[in-house]
Motif scaffolding. Structure first.
Motif, PDB file in Angstrom:
ATOM      1  N   VAL A   6       0.835  -1.199   0.000  1.00 44.74           N
ATOM      2  CA  VAL A   6       0.000   0.000   0.000  1.00 44.74           C
ATOM      3  C   VAL A   6       0.871   1.251   0.000  1.00 44.74           C
ATOM      4  N   ARG A   7       1.915   1.243   0.818  1.00 46.97           N
ATOM      5  CA  ARG A   7       2.804   2.406   0.874  1.00 46.97           C
ATOM      6  C   ARG A   7       3.471   2.652  -0.484  1.00 46.97           C
ATOM      7  N   GLU A   8       3.865   1.587  -1.169  1.00 48.82           N
ATOM      8  CA  GLU A   8       4.473   1.731  -2.493  1.00 48.82           C
ATOM      9  C   GLU A   8       3.500   2.378  -3.477  1.00 48.82           C
ATOM     10  N   LEU A   9       2.231   1.971  -3.418  1.00 51.07           N
ATOM     11  CA  LEU A   9       1.238   2.532  -4.330  1.00 51.07           C
ATOM     12  C   LEU A   9       0.964   3.998  -4.006  1.00 51.07           C
ATOM     13  N   VAL A  10       0.848   4.324  -2.727  1.00 50.83           N
ATOM     14  CA  VAL A  10       0.633   5.720  -2.332  1.00 50.83           C
ATOM     15  C   VAL A  10       1.801   6.576  -2.810  1.00 50.83           C
ATOM     16  N   ASP A  11       3.025   6.083  -2.650  1.00 49.95           N
ATOM     17  CA  ASP A  11       4.207   6.824  -3.114  1.00 49.95           C
ATOM     18  C   ASP A  11       4.182   6.976  -4.629  1.00 49.95           C
ATOM     19  N   GLY A 157      -0.801  -7.809  -4.594  1.00 50.53           N
ATOM     20  CA  GLY A 157      -1.007  -6.391  -4.844  1.00 50.53           C
ATOM     21  C   GLY A 157      -1.542  -5.665  -3.630  1.00 50.53           C
ATOM     22  N   PRO A 158      -1.739  -4.346  -3.745  1.00 55.10           N
ATOM     23  CA  PRO A 158      -2.226  -3.547  -2.622  1.00 55.10           C
ATOM     24  C   PRO A 158      -3.735  -3.646  -2.413  1.00 55.10           C
ATOM     25  N   PHE A 159      -4.464  -4.272  -3.351  1.00 51.35           N
ATOM     26  CA  PHE A 159      -5.913  -4.417  -3.220  1.00 51.35           C
ATOM     27  C   PHE A 159      -6.290  -5.884  -3.047  1.00 51.35           C
ATOM     28  N   GLU A 160      -7.338  -6.100  -2.265  1.00 49.04           N
ATOM     29  CA  GLU A 160      -7.925  -7.422  -2.108  1.00 49.04           C
ATOM     30  C   GLU A 160      -9.244  -7.448  -2.869  1.00 49.04           C
ATOM     31  N   PHE A 161      -9.467  -8.527  -3.637  1.00 49.82           N
ATOM     32  CA  PHE A 161     -10.688  -8.673  -4.419  1.00 49.82           C
ATOM     33  C   PHE A 161     -11.402  -9.962  -4.006  1.00 49.82           C
ATOM     34  N   ARG A 162     -12.727  -9.903  -3.915  1.00 46.73           N
ATOM     35  CA  ARG A 162     -13.537 -11.082  -3.625  1.00 46.73           C
ATOM     36  C   ARG A 162     -14.686 -11.143  -4.621  1.00 46.73           C
ATOM     37  N   ALA A 187      -4.558  -2.181   3.514  1.00 51.41           N
ATOM     38  CA  ALA A 187      -4.101  -1.543   4.755  1.00 51.41           C
ATOM     39  C   ALA A 187      -4.701  -0.143   4.818  1.00 51.41           C
ATOM     40  N   PRO A 188      -4.931   0.396   6.023  1.00 51.12           N
ATOM     41  CA  PRO A 188      -5.537   1.727   6.134  1.00 51.12           C
ATOM     42  C   PRO A 188      -4.585   2.819   5.682  1.00 51.12           C
ATOM     43  N   ILE A 189      -5.174   3.918   5.180  1.00 54.71           N
ATOM     44  CA  ILE A 189      -4.385   5.078   4.760  1.00 54.71           C
ATOM     45  C   ILE A 189      -4.989   6.332   5.387  1.00 54.71           C
ATOM     46  N   SER A 190      -4.423   7.484   5.067  1.00 55.98           N
ATOM     47  CA  SER A 190      -4.876   8.752   5.629  1.00 55.98           C
ATOM     48  C   SER A 190      -6.290   9.091   5.169  1.00 55.98           C
ATOM     49  N   ASP A 191      -6.842  10.171   5.707  1.00 55.99           N
ATOM     50  CA  ASP A 191      -8.212  10.581   5.379  1.00 55.99           C
ATOM     51  C   ASP A 191      -8.294  11.436   4.114  1.00 55.99           C
ATOM     52  N   SER A 192      -7.181  11.684   3.441  1.00 53.43           N
ATOM     53  CA  SER A 192      -7.167  12.577   2.284  1.00 53.43           C
ATOM     54  C   SER A 192      -8.129  12.096   1.200  1.00 53.43           C
ATOM     55  N   ALA A 193      -9.190  12.871   0.941  1.00 54.24           N
ATOM     56  CA  ALA A 193     -10.151  12.518  -0.112  1.00 54.24           C
ATOM     57  C   ALA A 193      -9.476  12.529  -1.483  1.00 54.24           C
ATOM     58  N   ILE A 194      -8.486  13.406  -1.660  1.00 54.80           N
ATOM     59  CA  ILE A 194      -7.761  13.467  -2.930  1.00 54.80           C
ATOM     60  C   ILE A 194      -7.041  12.151  -3.183  1.00 54.80           C
ATOM     61  N   LEU A 195      -6.387  11.615  -2.162  1.00 53.29           N
ATOM     62  CA  LEU A 195      -5.678  10.348  -2.301  1.00 53.29           C
ATOM     63  C   LEU A 195      -6.649   9.205  -2.560  1.00 53.29           C
ATOM     64  N   VAL A 242     -11.252   3.962   0.097  1.00 52.58           N
ATOM     65  CA  VAL A 242     -10.833   2.750  -0.605  1.00 52.58           C
ATOM     66  C   VAL A 242     -10.233   1.724   0.344  1.00 52.58           C
ATOM     67  N   ASP A 243      -9.992   2.097   1.602  1.00 51.09           N
ATOM     68  CA  ASP A 243      -9.510   1.108   2.564  1.00 51.09           C
ATOM     69  C   ASP A 243     -10.673   0.467   3.328  1.00 51.09           C
ATOM     70  N   GLU A 244     -11.900   0.712   2.864  1.00 49.26           N
ATOM     71  CA  GLU A 244     -13.084   0.015   3.350  1.00 49.26           C
ATOM     72  C   GLU A 244     -13.724  -0.697   2.157  1.00 49.26           C
ATOM     73  N   TRP A 245     -14.506  -1.753   2.448  1.00 47.26           N
ATOM     74  CA  TRP A 245     -15.068  -2.557   1.369  1.00 47.26           C
ATOM     75  C   TRP A 245     -15.966  -1.726   0.445  1.00 47.26           C
ATOM     76  N   LEU A 246     -15.738  -1.895  -0.859  1.00 39.85           N
ATOM     77  CA  LEU A 246     -16.564  -1.312  -1.910  1.00 39.85           C
ATOM     78  C   LEU A 246     -17.009  -2.427  -2.841  1.00 39.85           C
ATOM     79  N   LEU A 247     -18.233  -2.327  -3.351  1.00 39.36           N
ATOM     80  CA  LEU A 247     -18.747  -3.313  -4.302  1.00 39.36           C
ATOM     81  C   LEU A 247     -18.647  -2.740  -5.713  1.00 39.36           C
TER      82      LEU A 247
END
Length: 288
Positions: A6-11, A157-162, A187-195, A242-247
């Protein structure tokens, strides 16, 4: 390990500013032969956002993929400040590698304001906790695949898919062009809506055009099938994480002329429609 991915993707989405309207991003090898299209979408959005009043939020992105990206080279993003109006801003972004454009995009931003609201209902599907994680291929199965597919399928990868309705891409069967997939950052990330918007742009490229292959009993693993994204559209509707489940709910209304069209709707787990997508892709049968 998940936090590291996750950190690699954010960077990766934190671009270097070269000039007022010029940015440089690195490329990440996720096991594909070329740069993953979602990476270019996320970086293009990040570049455009850096030229806009941060109070203005991206609400739509439209892009054409022009050339395959080189994973071993950085990408330069040139942003044109097309217009800044009273409440909207428009930006044009060109992603460049080796002196040639690999993506042209237009992104629109708006200052938040209230207005009429309605939305379609979220499909009735099992909760992510009731859906099995996607199965990883065994070493024996991986060994039978081409090297490029071994790398793609062997990298976490940084995302989990089900997948609500799992499919076997090694042995695809014909089925209706509809699928539902839960996903989240691992993994959790900051609250930045832009990110969070840039990360959703990245993730929105997964599984879309694959939906158009479902009625034909083929997949990206089929040896004589060539697949590539041609364009991509993304609309942001409501806040999300995006660090919470989305369908991600997909359908494909048509395929013709070696092209397939796929559409997507992204819902928070409480049923809010947070984003919509559309993509046309190349689906070409080659001589064996």
């Amino acid at each position: 390990m998940r936090e590291e991915h996750v950190r690699e993707l954010v960077d990766l989405l934190d671009l270097e500013r070269l000039e007022d309207n010029l940015f440089r991003g690195q490329s990440r090898d996720i096991g594909t032969r070329f740069v993953f299209g979602g990476q270019v979408l996320g970086q293009a959005l990040s570049a455009a956002q850096r030229t806009v009043d941060p109070r203005r939020e991206a609400h739509s992105l439209h892009a054409y993929f022009l050339r395959a990206g080189d994973i071993d080279a950085p990408i330069v993003y040139s942003v044109e400040r097309t217009r800044d109006g009273g409440t909207f801003s428009s930006r044009r972004v060109v992603a460049i590698q080796h002196g040639q454009p690999i993506l042209n995009g237009s992104i629109s931003f708006q200052e938040p304001e209230k207005g009429f609201e309605h939305q379609t209902s979220m499909p009735e599907v099992p909760s992510p906790e009731d859906v099995e994680p996607m199965r990883h291929l065994s070493p024996e199965e991986l060994a039978k695949l081409p090297v490029k597919l071994q790398r793609w399928l062997g990298i976490d990868g940084p995302f989990e898919f089900r997948q609500v309705w799992p499919r076997d891409d090694l042995h695809p069967v014909k089925r209706p062009p509809i699928q539902h997939i839960w996903f989240r950052l691992t993994a959790p990330i900051s609250d930045s809506a832009i990110l969070h918007r840039a990360l959703l742009a990245y993730a929105s490229d997964f599984h879309l055009i694959g939906t158009a292959t479902l009625p034909h009993g083929i997949s990206y693993m089929t040896h004589n099938v060539q697949m590539a994204s041609l364009d991509h559209a993304l609309w942001f509707h409501r806040p999300f994480r995006v660090d919470e489940w989305l369908l991600y709910s997909f359908d494909s209304p048509t395929a013709q002329g070696s092209r397939g069209l796929a559409r997507g709707q992204i819902f928070s787990r409480d049923g809010r429609l947070v984003a919509s997508t559309a993509q046309e892709g190349l689906i070409r049968l080659r001589d064996s």
